[in-house]
Design a protein around this motif. Structure first.
Motif, PDB file in Angstrom:
ATOM      1  N   GLU A 164      48.453  32.462  48.026  1.00  0.00           N
ATOM      2  CA  GLU A 164      47.535  33.602  47.911  1.00  0.00           C
ATOM      3  C   GLU A 164      48.099  34.622  46.922  1.00  0.00           C
ATOM      4  O   GLU A 164      47.383  35.148  46.073  1.00  0.00           O
ATOM      5  CB  GLU A 164      47.323  34.269  49.288  1.00  0.00           C
ATOM      6  N   GLU A 165      49.390  34.859  47.056  1.00  0.00           N
ATOM      7  CA  GLU A 165      50.028  35.801  46.118  1.00  0.00           C
ATOM      8  C   GLU A 165      49.959  35.272  44.686  1.00  0.00           C
ATOM      9  O   GLU A 165      49.705  36.019  43.751  1.00  0.00           O
ATOM     10  CB  GLU A 165      51.497  36.009  46.509  1.00  0.00           C
TER      11      GLU A 165
ATOM     12  N   LEU B  38      47.742  35.569  39.259  1.00  0.00           N
ATOM     13  CA  LEU B  38      47.007  34.883  38.195  1.00  0.00           C
ATOM     14  C   LEU B  38      45.791  35.716  37.790  1.00  0.00           C
ATOM     15  O   LEU B  38      45.545  35.945  36.595  1.00  0.00           O
ATOM     16  CB  LEU B  38      46.576  33.488  38.696  1.00  0.00           C
ATOM     17  N   ILE B  39      45.057  36.168  38.828  1.00  0.00           N
ATOM     18  CA  ILE B  39      43.857  36.959  38.554  1.00  0.00           C
ATOM     19  C   ILE B  39      44.241  38.233  37.797  1.00  0.00           C
ATOM     20  O   ILE B  39      43.609  38.592  36.808  1.00  0.00           O
ATOM     21  CB  ILE B  39      43.139  37.301  39.872  1.00  0.00           C
TER      22      ILE B  39
ATOM     23  N   SER C 154      36.628  35.974  37.555  1.00  0.00           N
ATOM     24  CA  SER C 154      35.955  34.673  37.718  1.00  0.00           C
ATOM     25  C   SER C 154      36.779  33.715  38.576  1.00  0.00           C
ATOM     26  O   SER C 154      36.262  32.784  39.156  1.00  0.00           O
ATOM     27  CB  SER C 154      35.673  34.045  36.351  1.00  0.00           C
ATOM     28  N   PHE C 155      38.088  33.994  38.662  1.00  0.00           N
ATOM     29  CA  PHE C 155      38.931  33.138  39.501  1.00  0.00           C
ATOM     30  C   PHE C 155      38.772  33.456  40.974  1.00  0.00           C
ATOM     31  O   PHE C 155      39.283  32.745  41.820  1.00  0.00           O
ATOM     32  CB  PHE C 155      40.414  33.310  39.122  1.00  0.00           C
TER      33      PHE C 155
END
Lengths: 297, 228
Positions: free
Chosen positions: A96-97, A102-103, A112-113
């Motif tokens: 999750e992290e 990444l986002i 969009s991710f």
């Protein structure tokens, strides 16, 4: 040695700087030019080294944990990795992290991710740092063999290239500095040899009237010391002044986190101290080598 | 006392300079060393202040064997021997006073004693009023006086002189010889290599003649014995 004798040596060594005016000037100039070059090189090299260190310390190993691993397996893997002596630091980053990072790294378009939040395709990750950056590759290879280490990534290919380049750059710099020092020592020892050659009569007479070798050597030792220290004055002033201006001028403009100049204090003072020490060593060494020839009975 | 026994000296280039020297010079003697050039006079002289070491044999000076003396002890020996040269060997950038004081500074004498002693010997050689002059401001005879002053300033038992009048005109030479006699009268041994026939024949002393590395003549109150 009595205080009077020490005073005499000090007085003689300083007087002799004046008596051998041109030779003194030549020796000091030789030291000055050398130390100036060495100083510039030191500043460039140490700054380059600093960049290199920053880049190197950014290298990390990302160990992707196999999705089938239970929390217990994860603990076991962590223990295994920690057991490698070169490992300095290990941090856990859940998938999750990872997705959040990444986002974030994509900024605006990262949204969009967000779709993946429901079904996260990433894996949990251990981020491993080694004590010495150059051990990265070795450690990564080792971790690859561990169970549940699904994938090990450290920027394969690029890291090897980076380390190689940095190593070559460092060696070249070191070689240049050593070469420079070597040339300087020969230059100075030759200059002082000429001054001493001009004074071989003085040494001969000193020996004739019963001066011990130690007594004869002292004034020359001190004279070499003065030559070295005087030779260090101009390079140090110049380098401190220029580095101060360079630093205050460039510092606000360098925004890249890797490309930072070493701060003026204490760095510039350390370089100054090195130059003083080098000057003293060169001067003393040069005069001692030269005087030795004339002291053989 | 100086005593040489079976002293041989061969230089590294093969030249045999001394070829079995046996001699004894008592404390307080005045000795001329004469002989043709290249006969070994200089080597003989150099042996006495340990500028050269004998190849074999022994040289005793006041109970010390110079043949066995360690290099590190040579400075101590030199403090008891004054040496005077033909070319004076003064330091051109030091004054007369400094040149003489030099010999005492080297043995770490106190500044007070140095001043006293230097003025005493400058007085003895008659140059008290030229203490502040530099060597090139003096005549040859005066320069030799300075060098003699330097050689006796630490009251040595022996003064060795290698052709001290070689660079001086006859009149000046007599003055220098008076000085050596004066030093000798105070009990100091004087050993002098010389080519000066007039001096040897008028100021009669012991004469040692060296030829081909050997002593060929040794007479009290001798003559120079060579034509030139």
């Amino acid at each position: 040695m009595t205080v009077n004798t020490l005073k005499r040596h000090l007085r003689e060594s300083i007087k002799s700087l004046g008596r051998n005016g041109w030779m003194t000037f030549a020796s000091i100039s030789a030291v000055t030019v050398t130390l100036l070059l060495v100083g510039v090189f030191l500043i460039v090299m140490l700054n380059m080294n600093n960049f290199a260190k920053k880049i190197e310390s950014d290298v990390e190993i990302r160990v992707h944990i196999d999705v089938t691993a239970t929390p217990k397996d994860k603990e076991a893997l962590k223990a295994q990795i920690e057991a490698i002596p070169e490992v300095k630091e290990i941090t856990y980053s859940s998938k999750e992290e990872e997705l959040k990072n990444l986002i974030k790294s994509f900024g605006e378009e990262g949204s969009s991710f967000k779709l993946f939040e429901q079904d996260n395709p990433l894996s949990d990750v251990y981020v491993v740092k080694t004590a010495k950056p150059t051990d990265t590759i070795k450690v990564a290879k080792k971790i690859e063999t561990f169970k549940f280490a699904h994938k090990v990534k450290y920027g394969q290919g690029q890291v090897e290239k980076l380390f190689k380049t940095l190593k070559v750059a460092r060696n070249i710099g070191l070689g240049l500095i050593l070469g420079l020092l070597f040339t300087a020592m020969f230059l100075i020892s030759n200059t002082i040899k000429i001054t001493i050659f001009a004074r071989r009569k003085e040494i001969e007479i000193m020996r004739l009237v019963g001066a011990t070798n130690g007594f004869i050597r002292w004034p020359f030792f001190l004279e070499g010391l003065w030559l070295g220290l005087l030779g260090a004055v101009i390079p140090i002033t110049l380098l401190l002044f220029s580095y101060y201006n360079l630093y205050t001028f460039l510092e606000p403009k360098l925004t890249n986190p890797f490309l930072q100049l070493l701060p003026f204090s204490p760095f510039a003072w350390q370089v100054a101290a090195i130059l003083v020490a080098l000057g003293a060593c060169i001067g003393v060494w040069g005069s001692m080598v030269s005087v030795r020839r004339f002291l053989k009975v | 006392m100086i005593e040489m026994q079976d002293v041989y000296k061969t230089y590294p280039n093969g030249v045999m300079a001394l070829n079995g020297i046996n001699v004894r010079i008592k404390q307080g003697e005045f000795v001329y060393v004469v002989g043709p050039s290249g006969a070994g006079k200089s080597t003989f002289i150099k042996m006495m202040y340990r500028e050269e070491k004998p190849t074999s044999g022994s040289i005793m000076i006041n109970g010390v064997n110079l043949a066995k003396l360690k290099d590190s002890k040579v400075p101590l020996l030199r403090r008891h021997i004054g040496v005077v040269f033909q070319d004076f060997k003064l330091l051109p950038k030091l004054t007369v006073y400094e040149n003489v004081a030099f010999a005492l500074e080297v043995i770490e004498e106190s500044p007070k004693n140095i001043k006293k002693r230097v003025m005493e010997v400058l007085d003895l050689v008659g140059l008290k009023n030229k203490a502040r002059f530099y060597p090139d401001e003096l005549s040859g005879g005066e320069q030799q006086r300075v060098s003699i002053a330097r050689s006796i300033v630490n009251s040595p038992k022996i003064v060795i002189a290698d052709e001290p009048t070689g660079n001086l005109d006859p009149d000046t030479s007599w003055g220098i010889m008076d000085l050596f006699e004066e030093i000798n009268n105070r009990g100091t041994t004087v050993v002098m290599a010389t080519h000066n026939r007039e001096i040897v024949n008028s100021i009669k002393k012991r004469v040692i003649a060296i030829e081909n590395g050997k002593i060929v003549r040794d007479e009290a109150k001798g003559e120079y014995g060579y034509d030139s």
